[in-house]
Design a protein around this motif. Structure first.
Motif, PDB file in Angstrom:
ATOM      1  N   PRO A 195      -6.748 -16.280  -9.001  1.00  0.00           N
ATOM      2  CA  PRO A 195      -6.198 -16.184  -7.731  1.00  0.00           C
ATOM      3  C   PRO A 195      -6.035 -17.546  -7.088  1.00  0.00           C
ATOM      4  O   PRO A 195      -6.920 -18.328  -7.112  1.00  0.00           O
ATOM      5  CB  PRO A 195      -7.132 -15.078  -6.910  1.00  0.00           C
ATOM      6  CG  PRO A 195      -7.774 -14.561  -7.815  1.00  0.00           C
ATOM      7  CD  PRO A 195      -7.912 -15.543  -9.175  1.00  0.00           C
ATOM      8  N   SER A 198     -12.964  -7.774 -10.616  1.00  0.00           N
ATOM      9  CA  SER A 198     -12.200  -7.332  -9.441  1.00  0.00           C
ATOM     10  C   SER A 198     -11.328  -8.711  -9.018  1.00  0.00           C
ATOM     11  O   SER A 198     -10.256  -8.473  -8.537  1.00  0.00           O
ATOM     12  CB  SER A 198     -13.289  -7.143  -8.094  1.00  0.00           C
ATOM     13  OG  SER A 198     -13.956  -8.298  -7.938  1.00  0.00           O
ATOM     14  N   GLU A 199     -11.641  -9.986  -9.207  1.00  0.00           N
ATOM     15  CA  GLU A 199     -10.789 -11.035  -9.132  1.00  0.00           C
ATOM     16  C   GLU A 199     -10.570 -11.653 -10.319  1.00  0.00           C
ATOM     17  O   GLU A 199      -9.881 -12.925 -10.284  1.00  0.00           O
ATOM     18  CB  GLU A 199     -11.922 -12.302  -8.305  1.00  0.00           C
ATOM     19  CG  GLU A 199     -12.412 -11.674  -7.028  1.00  0.00           C
ATOM     20  CD  GLU A 199     -11.221 -11.649  -5.858  1.00  0.00           C
ATOM     21  OE1 GLU A 199     -10.111 -12.149  -6.217  1.00  0.00           O
ATOM     22  OE2 GLU A 199     -11.459 -11.190  -4.573  1.00  0.00           O
ATOM     23  N   SER A 249     -13.975 -14.486  -1.557  1.00  0.00           N
ATOM     24  CA  SER A 249     -13.481 -13.090  -1.985  1.00  0.00           C
ATOM     25  C   SER A 249     -14.090 -12.001  -0.852  1.00  0.00           C
ATOM     26  O   SER A 249     -13.145 -11.202  -0.478  1.00  0.00           O
ATOM     27  CB  SER A 249     -14.009 -12.785  -3.490  1.00  0.00           C
ATOM     28  OG  SER A 249     -13.833 -11.352  -3.347  1.00  0.00           O
ATOM     29  N   ASN A 262      -7.680  -5.352  -3.832  1.00  0.00           N
ATOM     30  CA  ASN A 262      -6.930  -6.050  -4.152  1.00  0.00           C
ATOM     31  C   ASN A 262      -5.564  -5.157  -4.893  1.00  0.00           C
ATOM     32  O   ASN A 262      -5.705  -4.652  -6.012  1.00  0.00           O
ATOM     33  CB  ASN A 262      -7.259  -7.001  -5.379  1.00  0.00           C
ATOM     34  CG  ASN A 262      -5.895  -8.056  -5.859  1.00  0.00           C
ATOM     35  OD1 ASN A 262      -4.958  -7.992  -5.657  1.00  0.00           O
ATOM     36  ND2 ASN A 262      -6.432  -8.973  -6.415  1.00  0.00           N
ATOM     37  N   THR A 275      -3.445  -5.982  -8.100  1.00  0.00           N
ATOM     38  CA  THR A 275      -4.186  -5.757  -9.313  1.00  0.00           C
ATOM     39  C   THR A 275      -4.163  -4.205  -9.663  1.00  0.00           C
ATOM     40  O   THR A 275      -3.779  -4.056 -10.675  1.00  0.00           O
ATOM     41  CB  THR A 275      -5.659  -6.320  -9.316  1.00  0.00           C
ATOM     42  OG1 THR A 275      -5.580  -7.710  -8.809  1.00  0.00           O
ATOM     43  CG2 THR A 275      -6.337  -5.893 -10.383  1.00  0.00           C
TER      44      THR A 275
END
Ligand code: PMP
Ligand code: GLU
Length: 385
Positions: free
Chosen positions: A45, A235-236, A278, A285, A288
């Motif tokens: 990201p 998650s990221e 984050s 998100n 995503t």
């Protein structure tokens, strides 16, 4: 060469091994449809890249357990999301959830201690427990992949130290039901058993039920024995940056501090800043999730056209766990031949204590999913053992 005996019963992580093999073949110029990987195919990201770039001058060790700000923000997030009031003393930031789990087992397990692992299960719990001298006790999930508390109860012994819960679940994508988790609470609340809840996929759920449990902090009453595992890899989309965390009673965290201060020290500073960024952003998100939900639908539709297989439509994470018992008996061989003949990489169920199944990761592009599943269908139709 004589290596240490402790490695005799340990095998390399099958998921990492297959992902590496697929990447190596790609490196040799082969076109591989890699559906093994438990990692999103997205770019890092932009906001994390920018935030980390500003901190590249920070080159010193931090506290072993992470920057105070990072631990404060994690405490704040858990309190806000679950109502469990914790402080930074309850938190260890680690080089990925995997390192957190490893340090936890080294801190908690004595030789001969038993740890219950519901199966199918992610590959590393078993080996990490063995490396700590413990004994993994495998207890099947229900047919529908829910937690089977009655089966767990039967396997408890004087040596049982902990139970591992992983929901959303790798490799099945199941989110364990609230009644099953409440039954677990009832079973353990008057005991000294630890519940280790690996929640690394809990930001990735699809149309969750209103009653869905997002964190075991919502249902486990005896907080002194609850341990949460989480991280930013999934998650990221920063699997390679290695940043995760463990939440537990302060005594456990200070034990982990002792261990980690010798074992590896603090997680990399840029990765800690990525985690801080984050957490400050503090929002799900949605992009995503939308992409993954679309891929999940695509895979469901395509798999529905394949005869002789059955599968569970995942509630969370990014895996389909497909029963191919009517096609073959040896799923390891099936996957090897699928890779050799049709260049599609999947993980055989043997890796998760579930022969007869294969795991397909939909953390891959729609193009690769479409092509990979077409080839899988074709290969299955003509497969002979
Ligand atoms: N738990 C589960 C269930 C996983 O699938 C993974 C996959 N990497 C991990 C923990 C470890 O995550 P990481 O070390 O990348 O934070
Ligand atoms: N957890 C991911 C998987 O199951 C990544 C690999 C690993 O850490 O095992 O594929």
């Amino acid at each position: 060469m004589q290596l240490a005996k402790r490695l005799e019963n340990i095998s390399e992580s099958e998921t990492i091994k297959l992902n590496t093999l697929a990447k190596e073949l790609e490196g040799q110029g082969k076109i591989i449809i890699n559906l093994t990987a438990g990692e999103l195919d997205f770019a890092t990201p932009q906001n994390l890249q920018k935030a980390v770039a500003k901190k590249l001058s920070e080159n010193k060790y931090t506290n072993t357990l992470g920057l105070p700000l990072l631990r404060q923000l994690i405490a704040k997030k858990i309190a806000a999301e679950t109502g469990w009031k914790i402080s930074p003393q309850n938190i260890a930031a680690t080089a990925g959830a995997k390192t957190g789990l490893y340090a936890l087992f080294q801190t908690l397990i004595n030789p001969g201690d038993e740890v219950i692992i519901p199966v199918p299960s992610w590959v590393s719990y078993e080996h990490q427990i063995k490396l700590a001298g413990g004994k993994p006790i495998f207890v099947p999930l229900t047919k529908n992949f829910d937690l089977d508390t009655a089966a767990i109860k039967k396997r408890l012994s004087k040596k049982t130290k902990a139970i591992i819960i992983n929901s959303p679940h790798n490799p099945t994508g199941k989110v364990f039901s609230r009644p099953a988790l409440l039954a677990l609470d009832k079973l353990i609340k008057k005991t000294s058993l630890f519940v280790i809840s690996d929640e690394i996929y809990n930001t990735l759920t699809y149309r969750p039920k209103k009653t869905a449990v997002k964190s075991l902090a919502e249902v486990i009453s005896k907080k002194s024995n609850l341990i949460l595992i989480n991280g930013f890899s999934k998650s990221e989309a920063i699997t390679g940056w290695r940043i995760g965390y463990v939440i537990a009673a302060p005594e456990i965290i200070s034990g982990m501090n002792k261990f980690l201060s010798h074992a590896g020290g603090n997680p990399a500073v840029p990765s800690q800043w990525a985690a801080i960024t984050s957490l400050k952003q503090n929002r799900p998100n949605l992009q995503t999730l939308n992409i993954l939900a679309k891929r999940r639908n695509l895979v469901t539709q395509m798999l529905n056209t394949i005869p002789k297989i059955s599968f569970y439509e995942p509630d969370g994470a990014f895996y389909f766990f497909i029963n191919i018992r009517l096609i073959c008996t040896n799923t390891q061989k099936f996957c090897q031949q699928l890779l050799a003949n049709r260049q599609v990489a999947l993980v055989p169920g043997e890796a998760f204590h579930a022969p007869g199944f294969i795991r397909l990761s939909f953390a891959a592009s729609e193009k690769n999913l479409t092509l990979g599943i077409k080839r899988f269908k074709d290969f299955s139709a003509n497969f002979k053992e």
